[in-house]
Design a protein around this motif. Structure first.
Motif, PDB file in Angstrom:
ATOM      1  N   SER A  27      41.141  31.740  34.997  1.00 31.50           N
ATOM      2  CA  SER A  27      40.394  33.347  35.591  1.00 31.50           C
ATOM      3  C   SER A  27      41.273  33.677  36.283  1.00 31.50           C
ATOM      4  CB  SER A  27      39.087  32.449  36.363  1.00 31.50           C
ATOM      5  OG  SER A  27      39.042  34.006  36.653  1.00 31.50           O
ATOM      6  N   GLU A  30      43.795  38.488  40.237  1.00 32.08           N
ATOM      7  CA  GLU A  30      42.632  39.547  40.578  1.00 32.08           C
ATOM      8  C   GLU A  30      42.888  40.955  41.707  1.00 32.08           C
ATOM      9  OE1 GLU A  30      37.279  40.725  41.776  1.00 32.08           O
ATOM     10  OE2 GLU A  30      39.016  38.435  42.436  1.00 32.08           O
ATOM     11  N   GLY A  32      42.535  42.986  44.359  1.00 34.36           N
ATOM     12  CA  GLY A  32      41.198  43.370  44.794  1.00 34.36           C
ATOM     13  C   GLY A  32      41.217  44.683  46.321  1.00 34.36           C
ATOM     14  N   GLY A  37      43.534  37.944  45.168  1.00 33.94           N
ATOM     15  CA  GLY A  37      42.746  36.922  44.008  1.00 33.94           C
ATOM     16  C   GLY A  37      43.456  35.259  43.678  1.00 33.94           C
ATOM     17  N   SER A 468      37.048  45.680  42.602  1.00 30.02           N
ATOM     18  CA  SER A 468      38.352  44.799  42.148  1.00 30.02           C
ATOM     19  C   SER A 468      38.335  44.279  40.642  1.00 30.02           C
ATOM     20  CB  SER A 468      37.873  42.777  42.899  1.00 30.02           C
ATOM     21  OG  SER A 468      37.250  42.306  41.728  1.00 30.02           O
ATOM     22  N   TRP A 469      39.164  44.046  40.255  1.00 33.77           N
ATOM     23  CA  TRP A 469      39.349  44.139  38.693  1.00 33.77           C
ATOM     24  C   TRP A 469      40.295  43.036  38.731  1.00 33.77           C
ATOM     25  CZ3 TRP A 469      43.321  45.111  35.586  1.00 33.77           C
ATOM     26  CH2 TRP A 469      44.539  46.039  35.437  1.00 33.77           C
ATOM     27  N   LYS A 470      40.175  42.596  36.990  1.00 33.23           N
ATOM     28  CA  LYS A 470      40.745  41.346  36.156  1.00 33.23           C
ATOM     29  C   LYS A 470      40.984  41.748  34.736  1.00 33.23           C
ATOM     30  CE  LYS A 470      37.286  37.447  37.133  1.00 33.23           C
ATOM     31  NZ  LYS A 470      37.355  36.409  37.602  1.00 33.23           N
TER      32      LYS A 470
END
Length: 487
Positions: A27, A30, A32, A37, A468-470
């Motif tokens: 994972s 991230e 946010g 993250g 948020s984004w990743k």
């Protein structure tokens, strides 16, 4: 293409341990809004049990910083965190990394903060300053930004002062009341001494009276009645004599007692006034919550306090890792009332850069939220929020017994109402790098227009905010969204 390089660094000495860790990412990093993250990764056999040049494990819980970087230049450091958990997995090593912003999560705040007309952003700064002042707690974090808010009152300070005034007035009253209480005890002792003497005399008088009444009822001869009545008189006189004897001893003491009560009265009034003022101060402190305070006695979690401040006072914070040699240069940016901007310069559309199916989520509708906080019955803290639109009124109850101030409950209620819009939203999208919206061109808090086709709904063009984004790969990213302007 945007590929991340993972650089290992030793916490504290800031020595670079490895410049390109060959990680398998479970994972990814991230970025946010009002969050931190988490990176989940696996280090392959060979490096999994590696020892760094400083003699310590290459990947060490609480001891290794992971920097995620791209390319070169001053903006190449994209993300920065500290190893949080390490788990051997056969020949490999699994580990998680918390973004530096999350370091205070699980860290008990042992200081005390009491703010009156204070900027909540300054309280966040104080929390981080206290955290980093502790041994082995300095991460090079700076908190940037402010709000126009000035929160906290001195009502709780006034309530404390009022309590001190009550105690002082009570002590003065009790000192003045000692002679009166001693005199009352003296009178009480005399009454107690005479009680066993009066009891048989009272019983003898009552028995004689009952005997006389029985003779009257039986219509006894006059001579018998006169004799019985004489007995009643004799017993009554004996009783009266003993009472008079007692009262003669008590009477001067009773006069002295009245004088002592009169002398005490001027001290009773200030005490009554102080008690009334204290009750009023307590009520005011209950209503407005008093100072903006965080107290060590409550064993507060530092991260919880930071996020509660953001939620209660309506500001956002985002994070930024700035490239630096050695010690981190890490920023927590506070924005009021919100972070981000409307990105009408970017396109997010199926067929162009959105590669995931648009799966809507339904948000229930309510036009009124009734909030209930700490306390029981009529004494419970309450806060309501409502709006009027084209639809019928509908309310929901928000129960938050852990909230002890009206201002904090009001913030919860307002947030709940804002979200209870009765609409559809797209909770997440996956996008591919595209000139219409290149990777890294947006930020948490930005508002974007999501366009495409939703089954059973049709073509949509809905504004959403990026929570948020990743990265999912060097050319793909997943964005977590919240719909805005839907009512």
């Amino acid at each position: 293409m945007t590929d991340l390089v993972y650089v290992a660094q030793r916490f504290g000495t800031w020595q670079t341990l490895h410049r390109s860790l060959p990680l398998t990412i479970t994972s990814g990093c991230e970025w946010g809004l009002n969050m931190y993250g988490v990176l989940e990764a696996t280090l392959p056999h060979g490096l999994a049990s590696g020892i760094a040049e400083d003699g310590h494990p290459l990947i060490e819980e609480g001891g290794t910083i992971i920097n995620a970087e791209t390319g070169s230049g001053v903006d190449r450091r994209r993300w920065q965190g500290i190893v949080h958990e390490v788990t051997p997995d056969g020949p490999n090593l699994k580990f998680t990394v918390r973004e530096i912003a999350g370091y205070p999560d699980g860290l008990t705040f042992t200081g005390n903060i009491h703010g009156v007309k204070v900027d909540p952003a300054a309280v966040v700064r104080d929390l981080w300053a206290y955290t980093q002042a502790a041994p082995s707690g300095d991460f090079g974090v700076s908190v940037v930004g402010s709000t126009p808010l000035r929160e906290g009152t001195d009502s709780d300070i006034k309530a404390t002062a009022a309590k001190i005034a009550v105690d002082k007035a009570k002590a003065a009253l009790e000192l003045r009341s000692k002679p009166r209480k001693a005199k009352e005890a003296q009178i009480r002792k005399i009454r107690e001494q005479y009680a066993p003497l009066l009891r048989p005399l009272t019983r003898a008088r009552d028995d004689a009276t009952q005997a006389y009444d029985a003779l009257v009822q039986a219509k006894a001869p006059k001579a018998q009645l006169d004799a019985a009545k004489a007995q009643v008189t004799t017993k009554q006189e004996a009783l009266k004599k003993k009472r008079d004897e007692r009262d003669k001893k008590i009477e001067p003491l009773q006069t002295q007692l009245e004088d002592l009560r009169d002398e005490e009265t001027p001290w009773q009034e200030p005490y009554d006034d102080a008690e009334e003022a204290y009750r009023a101060a307590q009520e005011q402190a209950r209503k407005d919550g008093g100072g903006l305070k965080i107290e060590a006695a409550d064993f507060p979690d530092t991260w919880d306090e930071i996020t509660k401040l953001a939620k209660q006072y309506g500001f956002d914070f985002t994070t930024r890792a700035v490239w630096s040699e050695g010690k981190p240069d890490y920023r927590i940016q506070i924005a009021y009332p919100s972070a981000g901007r409307t990105r009408d310069d970017l396109t997010f559309q199926q067929g162009i850069n959105i590669i995931s199916e648009l799966k809507p989520r339904s948000i229930p509708y309510a036009s009124e939220v009734l909030g209930r906080g700490a306390g029981e019955g009529d004494g419970a803290i309450r806060a309501n929020s409502a709006r009027v639109d084209r639809r019928a009124r509908r309310n929901i109850v928000l129960s938050r017994p852990e909230i002890s101030t009206v201002s904090a409950l009001r913030a919860e209620v307002a947030t709940e109402l804002k979200y209870a819009g009765g609409f559809l939203e797209i909770p997440s999208i996956t996008v591919r790098d595209n000139p219409a919206a290149p990777l890294w061109s947006w930020n948490p808090g930005d508002t974007i227009l999501v366009q495409g086709v939703v089954p059973n709904v049709g073509r949509i063009a809905w504004w959403h905010r990026i929570l948020s984004w990743k990265l999912r790969s060097p050319i793909e990213a997943e964005l977590r969204l919240e719909r805005v302007n839907a009512i």
